[in-house]
Design an enzyme around this catalytic site. Structure first.
Site: not given
Lengths: 385, 126
Positions: A72-73, A178, A198, A200, A236, A324
Site C-alpha cells: 500500500g505504501t 482500508q 493492498s 494483506h 519482476t 511512546c
C-alpha cells in the site's frame, strides 16, 4: 493464556485458506519469470494475468488499468508522486488524516517545490468537501483523499469530493487500503482516477498491492528498470503474491456483503458493551459513516499502551492510537486533527474485527476491558495527562 | 513477551498504588516529551520510609517500575532514598527494553524527590 482474540484486522489479516491454496503452486511448481517467453514463464504470466482479470472484474475496470506493486505504501507513493511528476509543478490537496504513506509523500513533494494544502476534518474525522473546493487553486494538479481512516474508521464523502475534482478537471487519488473488499466501491460514481489498495488487509498476502489508474490519466513511473506492468512499474512481478491478491479480491467479492453485516453487528455489540461498562470512555470516529469492523475508543486518563499490554496479557490483540517510542510521545495525528483533547487522545485504543471474530470473542473483550481500566486508573494521578 | 515476568506481575498487580493522606514527603518526576509521570508518597518514621505509595500515568513498564520501587524502598533510610539510582529499579524488574529505560528513571527520580521533600521539611515523625 486461555483464549486468543485478534482484533487488529486493520493492521493485517490472516491469509484466507482459499488464497493460500491458490498461491502454493506458485512458490515451487510454477516458478518461472513472467517475462520469460518459454513455457515456465508463460505459466507464471497466466497466473498474473488471471489475478489482474479478477481484480479488474471486481472493480469493473479494464485489466490494463491495474498495476501491481509491493504494498500500500508503494501504491500511495506511486499515485501521488506519479501524478505530481507528470505535471512537473503545482499544487496538491490532501487531508490531515491521511496515512503517512500519503502525508510524508506530500511532504517530500513540498521539499521538491510543490505546494500542498492539508485540509482539516471535523470532530468525527470527516473531510468537508467544501473545504476541498475552497482549497482548489488554478494550479492544483491532484487531490488525494483516503476512502476510510484506518485509526478511527471514518468513511470520507468520496463521491462529493470526486464531483468537485471532476468539475475542476483535477485527478483524484483515493487510498482505499482500508475499504476495498469491505465496503462497496463504485469508481465511476465516486469520480476516482487513481485507487490504491493492498493484499494483506483483505486476507491476502503481505508484500503485494495494486494501483488502479483510469485510462487516460497522466502518470509517470517512479520506479525504473524493465518493461514490467506496461512500463509503469519496473521489477519482476511477485507472482505468488499477485496470485494471492487476485484470489483474495475474488473471495471478498463473494463474501464481503454478508460479512459486513455480521461484523457490523459485532462491532456495535463491542461499542455498546464497552461504553456501558467503562466510565469515561467514548467512541472516536463517525457514529454511522464508519468501517464495518472498526471500533476505536478513547479511554480518558489511561495511557493506551498500558491497555494494549493488559489486553495482550489476556490473549487479546488490539492496537494503540498513540505510542511512546523511545521516550517521545506521539499522539495520533488523526486524533490531533479531530481536535481530541490530550487526556482522551493518549488513551486511544483501536479494535478492528474480521471474518473470524465471534460474539464470544467480543463478550470476552468487554469482560476484560472493564477491570483492566479500573485497575490502571487506581494507580493514576487524575488529570496528569 | 517483550517484558520480564516480574515486570508483567507488577503491571498486572501493582503494589502500594494510590494516594496517601498527610505524607511526610511527596515527589514526582516526569519524562520530558513523553508525558509519563510518577509520584511517590512517603511515610517516615525514625528516618526510614515505613510506608510508600505511588500514582503513575504511563505505559506498562512505568506502572511496574513504580510498583517494584515502592517495595524496594520500604524500610530504607530517607538519606539512602535520596541517592536511589534507576539501575537498581531496573535490576529489580530483571530488565527493561532500551526504549523503556525511562520507566525506571522517573520512578527513581520521583523517589529521590520525595526523599528531598521530606528532608527539606526538617522534621521526623516518631
Amino acid at each position: 493464556m486461555s483464549r486468543h482474540v485478534y482484533l487488529d484486522h486493520n493492521a493485517s489479516t490472516p491469509i484466507h485458506p482459499e488464497v493460500v491454496a491458490e498461491m502454493l503452486p506458485y512458490f515451487s511448481e510454477i516458478f518461472g519469470n513472467p517475462s520469460s517467453i518459454h513455457a515456465f514463464g508463460r505459466e507464471a504470466r497466466d497466473g498474473v494475468d488471471r489475478a489482474r482479470e479478477r481484480v479488474a472484474r471486481f472493480l469493473r475496470v479494464s485489466p490494463q488499468e491495474i498495476v501491481f506493486t509491493s504494498g500500500g505504501t508503494e501504491s500511495d507513493n506511486f499515485a501521488v508522486k506519479g501524478l505530481a511528476a507528470a505535471r512537473g509543478k503545482g499544487h496538491l490537496i490532501t487531508s490531515k488524516v491521511e496515512h503517512h504513506a500519503v502525508l510524508r509523500t506530500c511532504q517530500a513533494l513540498e521539499a521538491q517545490g510543490f505546494d500542498v494544502a492539508y485540509v482539516g476534518v471535523d470532530e468525527h474525522g470527516m473531510v468537508n468537501p467544501d473545504d476541498v473546493r475552497r482549497a482548489i487553486r488554478p494550479d492544483t494538479i491532484a487531490i488525494s483523499i483516503m476512502h476510510a481512516n484506518s485509526e478511527v474508521g471514518t468513511i470520507q464523502p468520496i463521491a462529493a469530493i470526486g464531483r468537485i475534482a471532476r468539475e475542476h478537471g483535477i485527478p483524484l487519488h483515493v487510498d482505499a487500503v482500508q475499504t476495498l473488499g469491505k465496503v462497496p466501491l463504485d469508481l465511476d460514481a465516486f469520480g476516482v482516477d487513481v485507487l490504491s489498495f493492498s493484499g494483506h488487509k483483505i486476507y491476502g498476502p503481505k508484500g503485494v498491492a495494486a494501483l488502479w489508474i483510469r485510462k487516460g490519466t497522466r502518470m509517470v513511473a517512479i520506479q525504473h528498470g524493465g518493461e514490467h506492468e506496461r512500463r509503469r512499474r519496473a521489477g519482476t512481478e511477485n507472482v505468488p503474491g499477485i496470485v494471492g491478491l487476485g484470489k483474495a479480491v475474488e473471495v471478498r467479492a463473494r463474501d464481503m456483503h454478508a460479512e459486513a453485516e455480521r461484523v457490523t453487528a459485532l462491532r456495535d455489540r463491542l461499542i455498546d458493551g464497552v461504553c456501558a461498562r467503562v466510565p469515561e470512555v467514548r467512541l472516536s470516529g463517525h457514529p454511522t459513516q464508519r468501517l464495518p469492523g472498526t471500533a476505536s475508543f478513547l479511554v480518558r486518563h489511561v495511557e493506551s499502551e498500558s491497555i494494549v499490554l493488559g489486553l495482550d496479557l489476556k490473549g487479546i490483540g488490539v492496537s494503540a492510537g498513540s505510542a511512546c517510542t523511545a521516550g517521545n510521545i506521539e499522539p495520533s495525528h488523526v486524533l490531533v486533527a479531530m481536535g481530541v483533547p490530550l487526556d482522551w487522545a493518549m488513551g486511544a485504543v483501536r479494535c478492528s474485527l474480521g471474518r473470524s471474530t465471534t460474539a464470544e470473542d467480543i463478550d470476552y473483550v468487554i469482560e476484560c476491558v472493564e477491570p483492566l481500566v479500573r485497575k490502571l486508573r487506581q494507580a493514576m494521578p487524575v488529570g496528569a495527562a | 513477551m517483550r517484558y520480564s515476568p516480574t515486570l508483567v506481575d507488577h503491571f498486572l498487580n501493582p503494589r502500594n498504588a494510590g494516594l496517601m493522606r498527610d505524607p511526610d514527603g511527596i515527589g514526582e518526576d516526569e519524562y520530558e516529551g513523553c508525558g509519563d509521570l510518577t509520584r511517590f508518597f512517603l511515610r517516615v518514621c525514625d528516618g526510614r520510609a515505613v510506608e510508600v505509595r505511588f500514582q503513575t500515568y504511563g505505559c506498562g513498564p512505568t506502572i511496574a517500575a513504580a510498583s517494584v520501587a515502592s517495595e524496594l524502598c520500604r524500610g530504607r533510610t530517607v538519606d539512602d532514598l535520596g541517592h536511589l539510582e534507576a539501575e537498581e529499579i531496573e535490576g529489580a524488574l530483571e530488565w527493561l527494553p532500551q526504549d523503556r529505560k525511562h520507566a525506571a528513571e522517573i520512578a527513581a527520580g520521583a523517589l529521590r524527590a520525595a526523599a528531598r521533600d521530606h528532608l527539606s521539611r526538617g522534621r521526623r515523625h516518631v
